[in-house]
Scaffold this active site. Sequence first.
Site, PDB file in Angstrom:
ATOM      1  CB  CYS A 199      -0.272   0.680  -1.373  1.00 33.08           C
ATOM      2  SG  CYS A 199      -0.895  -1.008  -1.358  1.00 33.08           S
ATOM      3  CB  CYS A 223       1.317  -1.993   0.864  1.00 38.82           C
ATOM      4  SG  CYS A 223       0.782  -2.037  -0.828  1.00 38.82           S
ATOM      5  CG  ASP A 224       2.643   0.979   3.169  1.00 42.45           C
ATOM      6  OD1 ASP A 224       3.338  -0.041   3.275  1.00 42.45           O
ATOM      7  OD2 ASP A 224       2.807   1.820   2.272  1.00 42.45           O
TER       8      ASP A 224
END
Length: 319
Positions: A137, A140-141
């Site tokens: 992701c 997200c990261d």
Amino acid sequence: MKEHIKCLIIGSGPAGYTAAIYAARANMNPVLYTGEQPGGQLTTTTEVENYPGYPEGITGPDMMEDFRKQAERFGTEVRYELINKVDFSGPIHKVWTDAGKEIHADTVIISTGASAKWLGLPREAQMAREGKGVSACAVCDGFFYRGKEVVVIGGGDTAAEEATYLSKLVKKVHLLVRRDEMRASKIMQERVFRASNLEVHWNTEATEILGEEFVEGVRIKNSETGEEKTLPAQGFFVAIGHKPNTDVFKGWLDMDEAGYIKTIPGTTRTNIEGVFASGDAQDNVYRQAVTAAGTGCMAALDAERYLAAKEVEEMADAN
Ligand code: NDP
């Protein structure tokens, strides 16, 4: 051994727990079955910094603990078991746990989520779980890789989107495409080709993730020439698709080709009355914790209204 439940929630990610909070507060006495990964996909990420309300960020597992506690505070019963069979043929929805228990539910909220597909390389899934440079992701990261070099795997829209997203944050993106063309839509491909710090490696597969503590490089192989080399990289993003966890509902619920549950637009209603779907099990576009939580709330409200309408009908029939 049968049990009657007013509101059964299947799945324990942001969608399931949010549905539980709303259903519990509406006196629907929800029972939530966690599935095999209590807390869902977020328990496999480290820091969550894009969920509103946490100005300092929070780890995925801690956030899901908070969700669970909030759901339990209002009376949700959380059971650490799986549902492995359903029968949605009648007005009462029947489900079975993996221990063989039969449950009859007036309403069912499906929040079983989706799972990222992995390549299956040694230590890949473990390094993802431990936050050691492997992720599925970018949204997200990606932030943690600012100024670094990363590898993205895949040739579909997800890979194109993740690679272009990352190209705005990191020093360089290597996109590994296993064929000599991408499956992604033309417009997404154009964005890939326009990014000056994004290099596409055609006919190329990753064969090994290098680095002990953290990702330090990726071994790659060109399937046309057989040439092998090492790319320096601190991040390894796998973007080869997701699989919704909906197999158990096949044959009962309308789904798209990939298995995402179809809902009536603007609602969480499925083709079966009293069965609602929320979160990633019905969403292959946004897939964010906050959108999953939003649809979990919608599912609980839809279920509550369904039950209220049914009660009115039953009262009218009785008179
Ligand atoms: P897709 O199934 O469309 O693409 C998967 C990609 O990963 C393919 O290029 C495939 O290669 C590659 N792949 C699969 N397995 C491997 C492997 N073992 N090693 C290397 N590469 C592999 O999945 P997506 O997640 O990209 O998209 C799913 C759906 O969601 C699509 O309908 C897409 O259009 C949609 N979507 C839309 C977006 C948008 O509109 N903004 C954003 C993201 C997704 P190959 O082509 O060779 O099979």
